[in-house]
Design an enzyme around this catalytic site. Structure first.
Site, short mmCIF file in Angstrom:
data_model
loop_
_atom_site.label_atom_id
_atom_site.label_comp_id
_atom_site.label_asym_id
_atom_site.label_seq_id
_atom_site.Cartn_x
_atom_site.Cartn_y
_atom_site.Cartn_z
N CYS A 108 37.59 41.90 50.11
CA CYS A 108 38.79 42.23 50.84
C CYS A 108 39.63 40.96 50.97
O CYS A 108 39.09 39.85 51.01
CB CYS A 108 38.55 42.77 52.24
SG CYS A 108 37.52 44.25 52.27
N ARG A 120 40.70 40.53 45.15
CA ARG A 120 39.57 40.62 46.08
C ARG A 120 39.21 42.06 46.42
O ARG A 120 38.26 42.32 47.15
CB ARG A 120 39.90 39.86 47.37
CG ARG A 120 40.17 38.40 47.15
CD ARG A 120 40.56 37.74 48.43
NE ARG A 120 39.45 37.64 49.34
CZ ARG A 120 38.63 36.61 49.42
NH1 ARG A 120 38.80 35.58 48.63
NH2 ARG A 120 37.65 36.59 50.29
N TRP A 179 38.25 46.34 49.66
CA TRP A 179 37.20 46.75 48.72
C TRP A 179 36.17 47.44 49.59
O TRP A 179 35.55 46.83 50.46
CB TRP A 179 36.60 45.53 48.04
CG TRP A 179 35.61 45.88 46.98
CD1 TRP A 179 35.89 46.32 45.71
CD2 TRP A 179 34.19 45.82 47.07
NE1 TRP A 179 34.73 46.54 45.04
CE2 TRP A 179 33.66 46.24 45.84
CE3 TRP A 179 33.30 45.46 48.08
CZ2 TRP A 179 32.30 46.31 45.57
CZ3 TRP A 179 31.94 45.52 47.82
CH2 TRP A 179 31.45 45.95 46.57
N ASN A 208 37.36 40.88 56.90
CA ASN A 208 36.70 40.75 55.61
C ASN A 208 35.24 40.44 55.87
O ASN A 208 34.93 39.59 56.70
CB ASN A 208 37.35 39.59 54.82
CG ASN A 208 36.59 39.23 53.58
OD1 ASN A 208 36.00 40.11 52.94
ND2 ASN A 208 36.57 37.96 53.23
N GLY A 209 34.33 41.14 55.18
CA GLY A 209 32.91 40.88 55.40
C GLY A 209 32.24 42.11 55.98
O GLY A 209 32.82 43.20 55.99
N GLU A 235 26.33 38.47 28.07
CA GLU A 235 27.69 38.27 28.54
C GLU A 235 28.66 39.20 27.78
O GLU A 235 29.57 39.79 28.37
CB GLU A 235 28.09 36.79 28.37
CG GLU A 235 29.50 36.42 28.79
CD GLU A 235 29.85 36.76 30.24
OE1 GLU A 235 28.96 37.11 31.03
OE2 GLU A 235 31.05 36.70 30.57
N LYS A 278 30.93 42.00 29.66
CA LYS A 278 32.40 42.06 29.54
C LYS A 278 32.83 43.46 29.14
O LYS A 278 33.75 44.02 29.70
CB LYS A 278 32.92 41.07 28.47
CG LYS A 278 32.95 39.60 28.84
CD LYS A 278 33.93 39.24 29.91
CE LYS A 278 33.37 39.38 31.29
NZ LYS A 278 32.54 38.36 31.85
N GLU A 285 32.32 46.15 31.94
CA GLU A 285 33.22 45.94 33.08
C GLU A 285 34.62 46.50 32.84
O GLU A 285 35.19 47.13 33.71
CB GLU A 285 33.42 44.43 33.28
CG GLU A 285 32.57 43.81 34.32
CD GLU A 285 32.94 42.35 34.55
OE1 GLU A 285 33.02 41.58 33.57
OE2 GLU A 285 33.16 41.99 35.71
N HIS A 299 10.27 47.14 20.81
CA HIS A 299 9.36 47.52 21.89
C HIS A 299 9.91 48.67 22.74
O HIS A 299 9.47 48.88 23.86
CB HIS A 299 9.05 46.31 22.78
CG HIS A 299 8.35 45.23 22.04
ND1 HIS A 299 7.03 45.33 21.63
CD2 HIS A 299 8.79 44.04 21.56
CE1 HIS A 299 6.69 44.25 20.97
NE2 HIS A 299 7.75 43.44 20.91
N LYS A 314 37.07 40.66 42.31
CA LYS A 314 36.80 39.36 41.71
C LYS A 314 35.75 38.58 42.50
O LYS A 314 34.89 37.92 41.94
CB LYS A 314 38.11 38.58 41.65
CG LYS A 314 38.00 37.20 41.03
CD LYS A 314 37.95 37.29 39.54
CE LYS A 314 37.79 35.96 38.86
NZ LYS A 314 37.17 36.14 37.53
C1 AGP Z 1 32.14 38.70 35.71
O1 AGP Z 1 32.99 39.14 34.73
C2 AGP Z 1 32.11 39.40 36.97
N1 AGP Z 1 33.28 39.95 37.42
C3 AGP Z 1 31.02 39.07 37.94
O2 AGP Z 1 29.82 39.38 37.31
C4 AGP Z 1 30.95 37.64 38.51
O3 AGP Z 1 30.61 36.76 37.50
C5 AGP Z 1 29.93 37.61 39.65
O4 AGP Z 1 30.34 38.45 40.67
C6 AGP Z 1 29.71 36.21 40.19
O5 AGP Z 1 30.87 35.67 40.71
P1 AGP Z 1 30.98 34.12 41.01
O6 AGP Z 1 30.87 33.40 39.71
O7 AGP Z 1 32.32 33.97 41.64
O8 AGP Z 1 29.87 33.77 41.92
#
Ligand code: AGP
Length: 608
Positions: free
Chosen positions: A2, A27, A75, A99-100, A483, A487, A490, A506, A603
């Site tokens: 948030c 956020r 969020w 927030n939190g 990775e 990507k 996501e 396996h 994010k």
């Molecule tokens: C990556 O594309 C993500 N959106 C997510 O996995 C991110 O890397 C993760 O939440 C960790 O965030 P940070 O690096 O800010 O700790």
């Protein structure tokens, strides 16, 4: 997560709040809202579900005016995405954005119901609003004192901003292990979850720390602890340029950030590579060498993309510095009883420095006998940086796209420098020099691949309508495959999984058919012959294969080659990341997805 922004000004605050909210959308973007006190001293609240632009349209139609107000982008954590659950929450004269997470909200809610409060939302924030109102009614204290009296009753990590309609001359901000930054103006002041929301109006900032309660007026700011002692927080000047957070000629922030990587990596390397091909980390201070010499084990904790970067470095630390290294998902680190190894050193990796799981892991590690801890982070001034013994900045610049790109490659760059440094201290010959030579070439090598994007665009058009995809690699290319898969899932919502190539037989091999493309990352190295066998296993089962390699080998029709230039060994994992980022980007583009703000994500994940 948030995002919070609030202001007390001489001019109409609407523009400040809405522009700030746009910048904080990374956020959370489930819903957003604002509340101001207008000229008639009434509360005007506007809220709506969906992106901030929807709120802005609604606000613009109403032509409202005020010089004190709060705004929030949500969020969802407590309660579904709905207008009722959208902030600000109000209890009579008390307005709250938050927030939190409040851990004891159920207990407080039950208590407040017995006191006659009616809840209109499922949020923990409304609980705070009613609690403050109840406390104020009981004590008749000022809102600041009410908050000081109430914070002990609020359990959890959070930050919030409160306005008392009956005293519209001050904003009260509370920081409890969740970031808030005050922006200093002339005759007006601001507060936000991130300085990015305020960069168009000020460059002067003050970070609040855990336990701070700030009373923010137009012309002065006082920060108290809960025992009512005044606290001084340092004023800092931000060098971040407002212009750097605009999309410019790019369609999406993610695209911009992918293309920024040569420059970001140059910035990461700047002032850290010596002319004699050695590394210096001046920011670590003089203790660095003594400390690093003692390290017998490295434990790295991170989430998501940062975890994938850590996984790559495990291969590097073990093979190049002969130091055992374990990598752990931060939420798991905090979920088990830990036994730290002898002379173990903890590293956290995070783009934001605010990821709750990583922070919680760091805090937990302090109860154990680690030699010390270091964070590799992109956000100076973040909680993780403040709470860590040592800090290495990735210098990637602000990353807005929810899908991390440049933060991953700059994290790898820092990790590789750290590997070089430790190899040197452990007197492992030549590794440092070779790594530095490789790193010097990295930005240009990345530019090369970015210029050949057409290759990847073509593949994206073949793959965008697939439902599932597998990514495989061996050695340090296994986490690169992880990775690539992360990507893709996501931003395109295609189900993608990564496997260590040797693991396929396996179990996952059962999935193979012509409808599941398998992306193979197979540069020429000592593992190439083994991965060739894995490719055969897939192709003989009619799998559809795309091999990213600097080699081509003779195979059946169902094997497609994406031929990449040869890249020096140490930097090749970083290099091979780029085509996978581009692949995910162009697939999502073909699918017309919301690339910078994928559904359900944010994010910065500031809740555990
Ligand atoms: C990556 O594309 C993500 N959106 C997510 O996995 C991110 O890397 C993760 O939440 C960790 O965030 P940070 O690096 O800010 O700790």
């Amino acid at each position: 997560m948030c995002g919070i922004i609030a202001a007390i000004t001489q001019r109409n605050i609407i523009d400040i709040l809405t522009k700030g909210l746009k910048k904080l959308e990374y956020r959370g973007y489930d819903s957003s809202g604002l509340a101001i006190i207008n000229n008639e001293k009434n509360i005007v609240r506007i809220r709506c579900v969906g992106k901030v632009n929807k709120l802005i349209n609604k606000v613009n139609k109403k032509k409202i005016f005020g010089t004190i107000g709060v705004a929030h982008t949500r969020w969802a954590t407590h309660g579904i995405v709905s207008k009722e659950n959208t902030h600000p929450h109000i209890s009579s004269n008390i307005i709250v954005v938050h927030n939190g997470i409040l851990e004891n909200d159920a207990l407080l809610r039950d208590f407040l119901k017995t006191q006659g409060y009616i809840f209109r939302s499922n949020t923990d924030t409304e609980v705070i609003a009613h609690l403050l109102h109840w406390e104020q009614n009981k004590t008749k204290h000022s809102i600041k004192n009410v908050i000081q009296d109430s914070v002990n009753k609020l359990h959890g990590n959070y930050s919030m901003v409160v306005i008392d309609k009956n005293n519209p001359l001050e904003l009260i901000a509370v920081c409890s292990k969740s970031p808030l930054i005050i922006g200093l103006g002339i005759g007006e002041n601001f507060i936000a979850s991130d300085q990015i929301a305020l960069l168009n109006i000020t460059k002067r900032f003050m970070y609040l720390e855990d336990g701070d309660i700030a009373v923010i007026k137009k012309k002065d700011i006082n920060i108290f602890n809960k025992n009512d002692f005044i606290i001084h927080r340092k004023e800092i000047f931000s060098n971040i340029k407002y212009k750097t957070v605009k999309k410019g000629k790019y369609r999406h922030y993610m695209e911009k950030e992918i293309y920024e990587q040569p420059v970001s990596i140059k910035n990461t390397l700047e002032n850290r590579l010596n002319k004699n091909n050695t590394i210096n980390f001046l920011e670590l201070g003089k203790q660095e060498d003594v400390l690093f010499c003692k390290i017998e084990h490295i434990h790295i904790v991170a989430c998501g993309t940062s975890y994938n970067a850590a996984m790559v470095s495990k291969y590097w630390f073990e093979s190049l510095t002969n130091t055992p290294c374990d990598v752990e998902i931060a939420s798991e680190f905090s979920s088990r009883t830990l036994a730290a190894r002898k002379n173990s050193f903890l590293i956290t990796i995070s783009q934001s420095g605010e990821t709750a799981d990583t922070l919680s892991a760091l805090r937990q590690s302090k109860k154990l006998k680690y030699l010390g801890n270091l964070t590799i982070c992109n956000m100076e001034g973040s909680t993780l940086v403040k709470e860590s013994d040592y800090y290495l900045s990735t210098n990637a610049g602000i990353e807005i796209g929810v899908a991390s790109t440049k933060s991953f490659t700059t994290q790898l760059t820092v990790l590789l420098m750290l590997v070089a440094k430790i190899a040197n201290l452990k007197k492992i010959n030549n590794i440092e020099k070779k790594i530095v030579k490789n790193l010097n070439m990295l930005p240009n090598r990345i530019t090369e691949i970015l210029e050949n994007k057409q290759l990847i665009k073509n593949i994206a058009t073949q793959l965008f309508n697939k439902k599932h995809m597998l990514f495989i690699g061996r050695g340090e290319y296994y986490p690169i495959a992880m990775e690539g898969a992360l990507k893709l899932k996501e931003i395109s919502y295609i189900h993608a999984e990564a496997y260590a190539a040797g693991e396929l037989k396996h179990g996952p091999l059962a999935l193979i058919d012509k409808d599941i493309p398998v992306i193979v990352i197979a540069p020429k190295n000592t593992l190439l012959e083994k991965i060739k066998k894995n490719i055969k296993e897939i192709s003989s089962r009619s799998g559809l294969i795309y091999v990213f390699s600097d080699q081509t080998f003779n195979y059946e029709e169902n094997v497609n080659f994406i031929t990449l230039p040869y890249v020096e060994t140490f930097i090749a994992p970083i290099f091979y990341t780029i085509p996978l980022q581009l692949l995910a980007y162009y697939i999502a583009l073909n699918k017309n997805k919301n690339i910078d703000k994928p559904r359900h994500l944010a994010k910065s994940v500031t809740v555990e």
